[in-house]
Design an enzyme around this catalytic site. Sequence first.
Site, PDB file in Angstrom:
ATOM      1  N   SER A   1      29.075  -8.771  71.062  1.00 56.03           N
ATOM      2  CA  SER A   1      30.425  -7.447  71.669  1.00 56.03           C
ATOM      3  C   SER A   1      29.582  -7.412  73.399  1.00 56.03           C
ATOM      4  O   SER A   1      28.746  -6.605  73.153  1.00 56.03           O
ATOM      5  CB  SER A   1      30.362  -7.053  70.860  1.00 56.03           C
ATOM      6  OG  SER A   1      31.297  -6.065  71.422  1.00 56.03           O
TER       7      SER A   1
ATOM      8  N   HIS B   1      32.393 -11.379  72.724  1.00 59.93           N
ATOM      9  CA  HIS B   1      33.177 -11.183  71.975  1.00 59.93           C
ATOM     10  C   HIS B   1      33.643  -9.898  73.439  1.00 59.93           C
ATOM     11  O   HIS B   1      32.867  -9.517  73.231  1.00 59.93           O
ATOM     12  CB  HIS B   1      32.619 -10.154  70.682  1.00 59.93           C
ATOM     13  CG  HIS B   1      33.978  -9.854  70.055  1.00 59.93           C
ATOM     14  ND1 HIS B   1      34.743 -10.354  68.803  1.00 59.93           N
ATOM     15  CD2 HIS B   1      34.032  -7.561  69.357  1.00 59.93           C
ATOM     16  CE1 HIS B   1      35.759  -9.563  68.184  1.00 59.93           C
ATOM     17  NE2 HIS B   1      34.844  -8.138  68.899  1.00 59.93           N
TER      18      HIS B   1
ATOM     19  N   ASP C   1      35.957  -7.112  74.169  1.00 58.19           N
ATOM     20  CA  ASP C   1      37.059  -5.548  73.043  1.00 58.19           C
ATOM     21  C   ASP C   1      37.839  -5.142  73.911  1.00 58.19           C
ATOM     22  O   ASP C   1      36.977  -4.437  75.182  1.00 58.19           O
ATOM     23  CB  ASP C   1      35.861  -5.177  72.380  1.00 58.19           C
ATOM     24  CG  ASP C   1      35.793  -4.735  71.275  1.00 58.19           C
ATOM     25  OD1 ASP C   1      35.932  -5.800  70.284  1.00 58.19           O
ATOM     26  OD2 ASP C   1      34.563  -5.047  71.334  1.00 58.19           O
TER      27      ASP C   1
ATOM     28  N   MET D   1      40.674  -2.150  74.460  1.00 60.82           N
ATOM     29  CA  MET D   1      41.023  -1.053  73.987  1.00 60.82           C
ATOM     30  C   MET D   1      41.806   0.276  74.902  1.00 60.82           C
ATOM     31  O   MET D   1      41.357  -0.475  76.185  1.00 60.82           O
ATOM     32  CB  MET D   1      39.682   0.573  73.301  1.00 60.82           C
ATOM     33  CG  MET D   1      39.000  -0.936  73.208  1.00 60.82           C
ATOM     34  SD  MET D   1      37.591   0.157  72.233  1.00 60.82           S
ATOM     35  CE  MET D   1      36.050  -0.524  71.570  1.00 60.82           C
TER      36      MET D   1
ATOM     37  N   HIS E   1      39.612  -9.879  71.544  1.00 56.54           N
ATOM     38  CA  HIS E   1      40.259  -8.263  70.291  1.00 56.54           C
ATOM     39  C   HIS E   1      40.415  -7.801  70.867  1.00 56.54           C
ATOM     40  O   HIS E   1      39.942  -7.144  71.377  1.00 56.54           O
ATOM     41  CB  HIS E   1      38.660  -8.343  69.607  1.00 56.54           C
ATOM     42  CG  HIS E   1      39.214  -7.236  68.242  1.00 56.54           C
ATOM     43  ND1 HIS E   1      37.746  -6.711  67.686  1.00 56.54           N
ATOM     44  CD2 HIS E   1      40.104  -6.676  68.280  1.00 56.54           C
ATOM     45  CE1 HIS E   1      38.137  -5.844  67.189  1.00 56.54           C
ATOM     46  NE2 HIS E   1      39.697  -6.188  66.734  1.00 56.54           N
TER      47      HIS E   1
ATOM     48  N   MET F   1      42.772  -4.395  70.721  1.00 56.80           N
ATOM     49  CA  MET F   1      43.326  -2.984  69.965  1.00 56.80           C
ATOM     50  C   MET F   1      43.676  -2.468  70.727  1.00 56.80           C
ATOM     51  O   MET F   1      44.114  -1.349  71.312  1.00 56.80           O
ATOM     52  CB  MET F   1      41.666  -2.113  69.835  1.00 56.80           C
ATOM     53  CG  MET F   1      41.138  -2.876  68.429  1.00 56.80           C
ATOM     54  SD  MET F   1      38.891  -2.378  68.949  1.00 56.80           S
ATOM     55  CE  MET F   1      38.637  -4.096  70.409  1.00 56.80           C
TER      56      MET F   1
ATOM     57  N   MET G   1      37.916  -5.438  60.213  1.00 55.85           N
ATOM     58  CA  MET G   1      36.794  -5.040  60.990  1.00 55.85           C
ATOM     59  C   MET G   1      36.333  -4.215  59.997  1.00 55.85           C
ATOM     60  O   MET G   1      36.487  -3.684  58.869  1.00 55.85           O
ATOM     61  CB  MET G   1      38.312  -3.604  60.928  1.00 55.85           C
ATOM     62  CG  MET G   1      38.943  -4.398  62.542  1.00 55.85           C
ATOM     63  SD  MET G   1      37.750  -4.339  63.793  1.00 55.85           S
ATOM     64  CE  MET G   1      36.171  -3.338  64.199  1.00 55.85           C
TER      65      MET G   1
ATOM     66  N   GLY H   1      31.496   0.980  69.581  1.00 54.74           N
ATOM     67  CA  GLY H   1      30.435   0.243  68.948  1.00 54.74           C
ATOM     68  C   GLY H   1      29.257   1.269  68.243  1.00 54.74           C
ATOM     69  O   GLY H   1      29.380   1.834  68.733  1.00 54.74           O
ATOM     70  N   GLY H   2      27.806   0.630  67.512  1.00 54.08           N
ATOM     71  CA  GLY H   2      27.758   1.468  67.476  1.00 54.08           C
ATOM     72  C   GLY H   2      26.957   2.179  66.675  1.00 54.08           C
ATOM     73  O   GLY H   2      26.588   3.387  65.509  1.00 54.08           O
TER      74      GLY H   2
ATOM     75  N   ASP I   1      33.475  -7.512  62.129  1.00 52.64           N
ATOM     76  CA  ASP I   1      33.440  -7.112  63.244  1.00 52.64           C
ATOM     77  C   ASP I   1      32.998  -5.516  63.011  1.00 52.64           C
ATOM     78  O   ASP I   1      33.202  -4.575  62.529  1.00 52.64           O
ATOM     79  CB  ASP I   1      34.690  -7.410  64.098  1.00 52.64           C
ATOM     80  CG  ASP I   1      34.434  -6.946  65.583  1.00 52.64           C
ATOM     81  OD1 ASP I   1      33.078  -5.956  65.638  1.00 52.64           O
ATOM     82  OD2 ASP I   1      35.458  -6.345  66.439  1.00 52.64           O
ATOM     83  N   GLY I   2      31.609  -5.087  63.501  1.00 51.79           N
ATOM     84  CA  GLY I   2      31.534  -3.197  62.991  1.00 51.79           C
ATOM     85  C   GLY I   2      29.617  -3.596  62.394  1.00 51.79           C
ATOM     86  O   GLY I   2      30.591  -3.790  61.302  1.00 51.79           O
ATOM     87  N   GLY I   3      29.118  -3.082  63.089  1.00 44.65           N
ATOM     88  CA  GLY I   3      27.954  -2.509  62.833  1.00 44.65           C
ATOM     89  C   GLY I   3      27.131  -3.763  61.416  1.00 44.65           C
ATOM     90  O   GLY I   3      26.778  -3.464  60.939  1.00 44.65           O
TER      91      GLY I   3
ATOM     92  N   GLY J   1      27.697  -6.314  68.144  1.00 46.23           N
ATOM     93  CA  GLY J   1      27.351  -5.507  69.931  1.00 46.23           C
ATOM     94  C   GLY J   1      25.619  -4.889  69.789  1.00 46.23           C
ATOM     95  O   GLY J   1      24.684  -5.026  70.677  1.00 46.23           O
TER      96      GLY J   1
HETATM   97  C1  DX5 Z   1      34.619  -2.340  67.328  1.00 47.20           C
HETATM   98  C2  DX5 Z   1      34.617  -3.160  68.439  1.00 47.20           C
HETATM   99  C3  DX5 Z   1      33.169  -4.024  68.055  1.00 47.20           C
HETATM  100  C4  DX5 Z   1      31.805  -3.688  68.548  1.00 47.20           C
HETATM  101  C5  DX5 Z   1      30.686  -3.913  67.705  1.00 47.20           C
HETATM  102  O1  DX5 Z   1      35.655  -1.596  67.192  1.00 47.20           O
HETATM  103  O2  DX5 Z   1      35.475  -3.691  68.066  1.00 47.20           O
HETATM  104  O3  DX5 Z   1      33.126  -5.096  68.273  1.00 47.20           O
HETATM  105  O4  DX5 Z   1      31.931  -3.973  70.237  1.00 47.20           O
HETATM  106  O5  DX5 Z   1      29.778  -3.265  67.889  1.00 47.20           O
HETATM  107  P1  DX5 Z   1      28.728  -2.783  67.110  1.00 47.20           P
HETATM  108  O6  DX5 Z   1      27.765  -4.160  67.062  1.00 47.20           O
HETATM  109  O7  DX5 Z   1      27.619  -2.177  67.447  1.00 47.20           O
HETATM  110  O8  DX5 Z   1      29.272  -2.018  65.777  1.00 47.20           O
HETATM  111 ZN    ZN Z   2      35.503  -6.318  68.072  1.00 46.72          ZN
END
Ligand code: DX5
Ligand code: ZN
Length: 219
Positions: free
Chosen positions: A9, A34, A36, A38, A67, A69, A138, A145-146, A176-178, A198
């Site tokens: 990401s 990827h 994102d 937002m 993606h 959002m 998700m 991220g993170g 996606d996420g963590g 990410g």
């Molecule tokens: C969160 C995003 C993710 C994010 C993932 O809303 O959709 O794609 O970048 O980041 P990590 O891998 O750090 O959780």
């Molecule tokens: Zn994402």
Amino acid sequence: MSKIIVAPSVLGADFGNLQRDVELLNRSEAEWIHIDVMDGVFVPNISFGFPLLHAISKHSKKVNDVHLMIVQPEKYFQQFRDAGAHNITIHYEAVTHLDSAIHQIKKTGARAGVALNPSTPVSVLREIIHLLDLVLIMSVNPGFGGQKFIPYSTRKVREAKELILTSGSSARIEVDGGVGLNNAEELANAGADILVAGNAVFGSADPLKTISDLANVCV
Ligand code: DX5
Ligand code: ZN
């Protein structure tokens, strides 16, 4: 054994050195990038829009996995496609007429995906699963991220896999996420095809090795 697709990401990249980071991904085993988007309405954060996607596409040799959002994403499908999106994923929670929106994405020539927030059950996809190229689970609340992986996401991956198998859909499952080396194998075993990462990639000492390790987790 089918290999896992890694989708680093760019939210975790250094935007001041975006070309450098995209070129690093080009040299890596990642097949997708990827991206994102937002809007500060659907999620409590604003990331970037078309100009940055254009800039990434200019250098990217990978599949640009976008993606969204954002609310009312259907207003912008063609613009995202023109800016270089190969995959366009929208949120179930952000769209009223999902069947129509999926058809609109496909009309642009992009692959169509639907993302589910952690609290949204997989069963809401039952009637449209045959239309989808991607189901995005998700595994954090979207926006940043993170964050820490939500453990029940693995069960949702299994449920998505079962829905896909019983319906004969060719959709692939993205998480996606963590996501990182600590949970990649469990997710792959549950049925994940694509892992978004990410922080795990860009926060590691050796991003190329981390991507390779993620791509080669045992299923
Ligand atoms: C969160 C995003 C993710 C994010 C993932 O809303 O959709 O794609 O970048 O980041 P990590 O891998 O750090 O959780
Ligand atoms: Zn994402």
